[in-house]
Design an enzyme around this catalytic site. Sequence first.
Site, PDB file in Angstrom:
ATOM      1  CB  SER A  17      -0.952   0.004   1.197  1.00 20.25           C
ATOM      2  OG  SER A  17      -0.225  -0.032   2.398  1.00 20.25           O
ATOM      3  CG  HIS A  73      -4.305  -1.308  -0.316  1.00 22.29           C
ATOM      4  ND1 HIS A  73      -4.854  -0.036  -0.262  1.00 22.29           N
ATOM      5  CD2 HIS A  73      -3.813  -1.561   0.909  1.00 22.29           C
ATOM      6  CE1 HIS A  73      -4.666   0.459   0.947  1.00 22.29           C
ATOM      7  NE2 HIS A  73      -4.043  -0.435   1.682  1.00 22.29           N
ATOM      8  CE  LYS A 107      -7.028  -0.884   3.572  1.00 24.27           C
ATOM      9  NZ  LYS A 107      -6.847   0.168   4.557  1.00 24.27           N
TER      10      LYS A 107
END
Length: 417
Positions: free
Chosen positions: A204, A232, A263
């Site tokens: 990330s 991610h 996220k």
Amino acid sequence: MSIFSKSLLFRGVGGRHYSAAAQTQLREILGTQLAGIKDAGTFKAERIITSSQSTQITVQGSDKKILNFCANNYLGLANNPEIVEHSQKLLEQYGAGLSSVRFICGTQDIHKQLEKKIAQFHGREDTILYASCFDANAGIFEAILTPEDAVFSDELNHASIIDGIRLCKAKKQRYKHRDLGDLEEQLKASDARLKLIATDGVFSMDGNIAPLARIVKLARKYNALVFVDECHATGFFGATGRGTEEYDNVMGEVDIINSTLGKALGGASGGYTTGPAELISFLRQKSRPYLFSNTLPPAVVAVGLKVMDMLLQSSELTQRVQSNTQRFRQAMTKAGFTIAGENHPICPVMLGDARLASKFADEMLTRGIYVIGFSYPVVPQGKARIRVQISAAHTEAEIDRAINAFIEVGRSLKVIQ
Ligand code: PLP
């Protein structure tokens, strides 16, 4: 005179004693360290947002809208009206929370539905939910690995993987970042019962990708398992958002996937492990953050359920974030910036110096663009950067506005010509 009578004693909550002298000492020690962090230019201030999470937000101290390029809101779903409505509906129907861990009285039908949908999305047998992916990472290694086993971890893995591994009793081996030669040497030399390779799918801080196909090949050669943290990647990376294994053409070949609901998948909170049925069943018996922490609240489960439905139906948002990413990366590289990583909506604009990164971010904010400088200890010393994150919700005009502001500030601070 005893040491206790020398210092002032107070009776605190619950009848405990604490010492004013000890607290003064603590304040002094931490105060000196905080001053050091500020001197080094690495103090992280928190800007206070007064709107919902979105590409356009307002922050405290200003009523102007600013363009947001630093959320993990990759699919732009954090304030999606359909999702919010579904969350409100399940909040009313199922209440605010369960006041319980899962195995006592904290499992509702919606928790089971969400676990099933996530497994379906990843093409896995089963899923276990956690309050966060940090918890999922903290709970897995200690639960399944014994001193007879070994874990091989990329040196730049996320802090939660590092902490999770610290908690387990297996032999801990670190291999150089994405260095398969180093990994192979270590696998070859190991006589452990279970060998587990652990890597982030996408790193990330750098926006670079684990060489998953080659890792899987090595794992097969040395009879090892592969664990990937897909925080991610899930929902937006790879052609249909199935993550790094899709991106690297090894769909279904990773043994264990951990990821987050906090996220791309609506941005609320929650994490999970998905994989073989026996593993998930075993984690429900043994994984401490699962056994000893409250269940996910219904309003949060609702977000995950709605997002999963959307992603199982269409990958349009995935494609949009990918084309926005290309637009940003190409124009910034052409302008002379160094953008780390590959093909990923995490676009780290490399600057080197921590103070420069922080000043750059402040200058961007005066132009209405919200980006954050990252510096030590989040990234190595001397590798400060501004991490830009692209979302499917950004319009092309918004991306271009950010690029133009970067060029203007970059020239004024002599980062580019
Ligand atoms: N793993 C990685 C790679 C992350 O980037 C993060 C969040 O920053 C986590 C795990 C933790 O996820 P969560 O926010 O769900 O605890």
